[in-house]
Design a protein around this motif. Structure first.
Motif, PDB file in Angstrom:
ATOM      1  N   ASP A   1      38.225  41.774  46.219  1.00  0.00           N
ATOM      2  CA  ASP A   1      38.248  40.386  45.792  1.00  0.00           C
ATOM      3  C   ASP A   1      36.841  39.838  45.542  1.00  0.00           C
ATOM      4  O   ASP A   1      36.654  38.883  44.802  1.00  0.00           O
ATOM      5  N   CYS A   3      33.602  39.285  43.938  1.00  0.00           N
ATOM      6  CA  CYS A   3      33.082  39.543  42.606  1.00  0.00           C
ATOM      7  C   CYS A   3      31.580  39.349  42.572  1.00  0.00           C
ATOM      8  O   CYS A   3      31.073  38.385  43.123  1.00  0.00           O
ATOM      9  N   GLU A  46      28.632  39.056  39.783  1.00  0.00           N
ATOM     10  CA  GLU A  46      28.344  38.962  38.350  1.00  0.00           C
ATOM     11  C   GLU A  46      26.851  38.910  38.150  1.00  0.00           C
ATOM     12  O   GLU A  46      26.160  38.159  38.824  1.00  0.00           O
ATOM     13  N   TYR A  85      31.239  35.581  44.420  1.00  0.00           N
ATOM     14  CA  TYR A  85      32.316  34.698  44.867  1.00  0.00           C
ATOM     15  C   TYR A  85      33.561  35.512  45.115  1.00  0.00           C
ATOM     16  O   TYR A  85      33.646  36.671  44.720  1.00  0.00           O
ATOM     17  N   LYS A 128      37.196  36.054  44.081  1.00  0.00           N
ATOM     18  CA  LYS A 128      37.980  35.754  42.891  1.00  0.00           C
ATOM     19  C   LYS A 128      39.177  34.866  43.232  1.00  0.00           C
ATOM     20  O   LYS A 128      39.494  33.931  42.516  1.00  0.00           O
ATOM     21  N   SER A 129      39.839  35.166  44.338  1.00  0.00           N
ATOM     22  CA  SER A 129      41.076  34.442  44.624  1.00  0.00           C
ATOM     23  C   SER A 129      40.815  33.118  45.331  1.00  0.00           C
ATOM     24  O   SER A 129      41.707  32.310  45.481  1.00  0.00           O
ATOM     25  N   PRO A 163      38.183  28.922  39.421  1.00  0.00           N
ATOM     26  CA  PRO A 163      37.614  29.504  38.198  1.00  0.00           C
ATOM     27  C   PRO A 163      36.696  28.526  37.473  1.00  0.00           C
ATOM     28  O   PRO A 163      35.689  28.931  36.890  1.00  0.00           O
TER      29      PRO A 163
END
Lengths: 395, 518
Positions: free
Chosen positions: B200, B202, B204, B220, B222-223, B227
């Motif tokens: 989960d 992420c 970037e 972060y 993801k879930s 977003p």
């Protein structure tokens, strides 16, 4: 975003600009420029008959130092006085001696000389109630002689006589022989057409020598229409406090059932309820007093910690309290001064009838009848269950 | 008139923006030219781009069938690990290729085939553009060029000497993990990964800085993270135009919501556990290469008063300490102002005996209280600034001199009243109890002091109102700064003024759209 922030900045700048413009009327004063007044006395000048104001000013420099190396007389206060045509005038005249304006927000007591009190306080008290710096919670007292003399008497434990005097008045609860009266209460009683106002009476007569005089609260002065008309002694004051429910604590002497000595009771709690009644044109005040006490001392060998003894002691206590109340009422009758505030109570309950009574209240007051119901209870005997003497039964 | 001022400020800010854009356009000089198949030509071009820098090494060698193939390694001396180059690149190429020389499938002119057969290093990348090549070269990669190939191989064997993972100096804890981030961002990500073992998480990567080409990572869950939040962070990061990112503070100042507020709207920390805890609440972290300070957004005001130890220790003391911190902040911002307002404007509010002892202490002081307070605060700020920059032994001397000479002597000389020393030193100590808001506290202290000097308690109240309005208007990436007090969120209050038991805090509060498991 840029617009919003620049707006905030402009608003901030504007606020500061407006505030700085206001500073003139808000008027800050550095502490150094203040003469902190902690007590004031009002007398009449012997020679000229003008008003003599004595202000007790704190000598900051002398507060922290022990007497001796502080220079001067080592006193932490300075009684500075001046005469004037009115109270306000006299207070402003004092600035000729102090150089700074008097700062009266911390004034704890206002003491009136007996001469002034007898003449009538109405024209002297106005400034103390009107000036916004004055505290309505300042204690009001009457001096047996001159107020200036009372303020001179240096107390042993306190640094300032004024503080000491206000403490004396506030600690009435230990005996319930005096009562504290502040400016606000005094004024509201003064303004009421029915009630009489009271103020504690201080004197300095009990002294070991001339240098150190002790200040003593000896009773309460009774005012009618602003004039001092009489004095209540310690027991009479307690008679009053039983009725108005302000007895905090105190000592009651009761003759022991066997009659060989005294039982000394400490009042723990006292409550009262007064209900006025008008019946057949007669005014009756129903006074209920509930009192709780503890056996604090006994001067006899009998065992007082028995149900029968308690019963008798309680009866005797009730009699004493009744007697105190009646004595005070008798005194107030003589003075025609409604110190209990019965008038106000009638006003509240019988507002219609009060209109007729109001104008003749002084004449009607002595005809008021009292119906006194007292309930006394001894709650405990403190640390001893029996007196410290050989038990009679076991002998 | 005010409208005029608005216009002025707006137009000037527009101009600035334009200038910025123009500068950005002028920078694009690195050519997007593909590589040539001629080795010599490529080397010449690369040398040309690097202006024949003396720390660039070009090593040409032969390999393959009867040493007929020609290749070259290009690397920057100081960045590449020579040992690694010799052992894992040169040796296989020059000697290992001999073993393969009879292999018919082996094509020594194809980078792809060399990468697959001859380079025993995992982190490699095939580049075809000159700009990519140079970029990788400057990032510390070794570039393998082969005659006849239009591609080059970037082998990342960067030699780093990362500092050991150490306890952070600014966020020491009594109870809790003692590791802190370091300057190497890869180590930092590893520290986070080691705590969280789900896919989960992420990570970037972005590259920011025209000249520094700094690696910036958004991390972060993801879930958990909204977003929109991640998208907004990405957008703001991408719009940064800057030469170099030397510290995460650069990033912070570009992406924060209100640049003109004295309150920070992005928090920073050196502790991996803190970052993970905040990410689990739905926030996103921004890690920047070259600094141990990670950014976390969004930030709310009350976060400044929370400490990781609140959650590690049992809740009773933690709750008490939170009150202590809030009170400290109030003292640090308002202490001197209230003293001045009371002693200059509202002497009637001070108990009589206290007033008398204040008056006694001030008796010899020649300055007005406001000047006295400003002087002491200023001296304290000098001491602090001097102490921070100096080496530790000298810094201590500054402290002692400050305490004795300025505290003791100034009182004895009658320049400062003893109570003012108490007020200022209490304020000074209190200001360090809330590290996240030390900056805002220091500035507010002077503002409130000025207001108190002008208008007493009235001025202070006005200042507080303006501050409150400002705080209520602040947003951090869409989250109201005063959350959960305004707007009120009852379950948020469980971790605001007191810390409720951990098992009562089962909701993720910062993200209403994300999953609610917790």
């Amino acid at each position: 975003m840029g617009k919003k922030t620049s707006k905030t900045i402009i608003v901030l700048i504007l606020c500061i600009c407006v505030l700085s413009a206001l500073s003139g009327c808000l008027g800050g004063r550095e502490i150094n420029d203040l003469e902190i007044v902690i007590g004031m006395g009002v007398d009449k000048d012997k020679d000229t008959g003008r008003i003599l104001i004595t202000a007790q000013v704190v000598k900051e420099a002398a507060v922290g130092r022990s007497s001796g190396n502080g220079g001067g007389d080592g006193k932490a206060f300075w009684n500075v006085s001046s005469t004037g045509n009115s109270v306000f005038d006299a207070i402003r005249q004092i600035t000729h001696k102090t150089g700074n304006r008097l700062f009266v927000s911390h004034n704890h007591v206002v003491i009136f000389g007996k001469e002034v009190a007898a003449e009538g306080l109405q024209k002297y008290i106005d400034f103390f109630l009107r000036a916004h710096e004055m505290r309505p919670t300042a204690m009001i007292l009457v001096a047996e002689g001159r107020a200036a003399d009372v303020m001179d008497a240096k107390p042993e434990t306190e640094k300032f006589p004024a503080m000491n005097i206000s403490k004396l008045a506030k600690s009435y609860g230990f005996t319930s022989h005096i009562y504290k009266v502040n400016m606000k209460d005094f004024a509201s009683n003064l303004m009421s057409p029915a009630s009489a106002a009271l103020a504690p009476l201080v004197d300095t007569s009990h002294g070991r020598d001339k240098e150190s005089r002790d200040i003593n609260v000896s009773g309460m002065a009774v005012f009618k229409n602003g004039e001092m008309v009489g004095i209540l002694n310690h027991d009479e004051v307690r008679g009053l406090l039983w009725v108005i429910g302000e007895v905090k604590s105190g000592v009651l002497f009761v003759t022991s059932p066997g009659g060989q000595g005294n039982a000394v009771l400490e009042i723990i709690k006292a409550k009262s309820r007064v209900t006025p009644e008008i019946k057949d044109g007669k005014i009756i005040m129903h006074i209920e007093v509930k009192e709780e006490s503890s056996l604090s001392e006994q001067t006899t060998a009998e065992n007082l910690a028995t149900d029968e003894a308690f019963e008798k002691l309680q009866k005797a206590t009730e009699e004493i309290i009744r007697h105190e109340i009646l004595a005070t009422f008798e005194k107030s009758r003589e003075l025609k001064a409604d110190i209990f505030g019965f008038g106000e109570m009638l006003h509240k309950k019988y507002s219609k009838e009060w209109k007729d009574i109001k104008d003749n209240w002084d004449e009607i007051y002595p005809t008021v009848e009292l119906d006194i119901a007292i309930e006394s209870k001894i709650m405990k005997t403190d640390l001893l269950k029996k007196p410290a003497s050989p038990d009679e039964k076991e002998k | 008139m005010f409208r005029y001022i608005f216009k002025k400020t707006r137009s000037s800010s527009l101009k600035k923006e334009n200038n910025h854009k123009l500068q950005g356009v002028g920078q694009g000089n690195v050519c997007n030219v593909p590589l040539s198949s001629d080795l010599c030509k490529n080397l010449e071009t690369i040398k040309g781009i690097l202006h024949d820098s003396s720390d660039v090494t070009v090593h040409e060698f032969n390999f393959g069938h009867d040493r007929r193939s020609r290749g070259a390694l290009v690397f920057i001396n100081s960045l590449a690990d020579k040992n690694e180059i010799q052992k894992n690149i040169l040796q296989p190429l020059m000697f290992g290729s001999l073993l393969l020389s009879n292999d018919a499938d082996m094509d020594f002119n194809s980078i792809e085939s060399i990468r697959k057969n001859l380079v025993p290093i995992a982190d490699t990348l095939i580049v075809a553009l000159l700009s990519d090549l140079v970029g990788n070269l400057l990032a510390g990669a070794v570039i393998l060029l082969i005659d006849g190939s239009k591609e080059a191989l970037a082998v990342r064997v960067g030699k780093g000497e990362p500092r050991a993972v150490d306890e952070p100096a600014t966020e020491a804890v009594v109870r809790g993990p003692r590791e802190g981030f370091i300057e190497d961002v890869n180590v930092n990500i590893a520290l986070i990964r080691r705590k969280i073992k789900v896919p989960d998480l992420c990570v970037e990567k972005l590259v920011i800085g025209e000249k520094s080409k700094t690696d910036v990572y958004i991390i972060y869950f993801k879930s958990v993270a909204a977003p929109e939040l991640v998208e907004e962070i990405r957008r703001r990061l991408n719009s940064i135009k800057i030469d170099a990112v030397l510290e995460s503070g650069y990033i912070e100042q570009f992406i924060e919501d209100n640049h003109w507020s004295i309150f920070p709207t992005i928090s920073n920390t050196e502790k991996p556990d803190k970052v993970v805890a905040k990410m689990l609440e739905g926030r996103a972290a921004i890690l920047v290469d070259g600094t141990p300070f990670a950014l976390v957004a969004p930030m709310v005001f009350i976060e400044s008063f929370q400490s990781v130890e609140d959650y590690y220790s049992r809740l009773f003391l933690a709750s008490v300490m939170r009150f202590v911190r809030i009170l400290s902040y109030i003292i640090s911002a308002l202490g001197p102002a209230i003293y001045v307002a009371l002693t200059v404007f509202h002497q009637e509010l001070i108990p009589t005996m206290l007033l008398i002892s204040i008056a006694e202490g001030r008796e010899r002081v020649p300055f007005p209280a406001i000047l006295e307070a400003s002087l002491m605060l200023f001296v304290f700020d000098i001491l602090r600034e001097a102490g921070v920059r100096l080496p530790k032994p000298v810094g201590q001397t500054v402290g002692i001199v400050g305490a004795i000479v300025l505290g003791e002597a100034s009182v004895q000389a009658g320049l400062i009243s003893p109570i003012m020393v108490i007020v200022v030193s209490t304020t000074a100590i209190a200001s360090f109890a809330v590290p996240a808001q030390t900056d805002s506290g220091t500035i507010l202290r002077y503002i409130y002091l000025a207001l108190a000097g002008i208008a007493g308690g009235f001025g202070v109240i006005m200042g507080l109102l303006v501050t409150l309005v400002h705080l209520a208007s602040l947003r951090s990436f869409g989250t109201p700064y005063l959350w959960p007090v305004a707007p009120l969120n009852l379950s948020g209050l469980k971790d605001t003024f007191i810390r409720m038991p951990l098992w009562t805090m089962s909701k993720r509060l910062y993200n209403e759209k994300g999953s609610d498991s917790g």
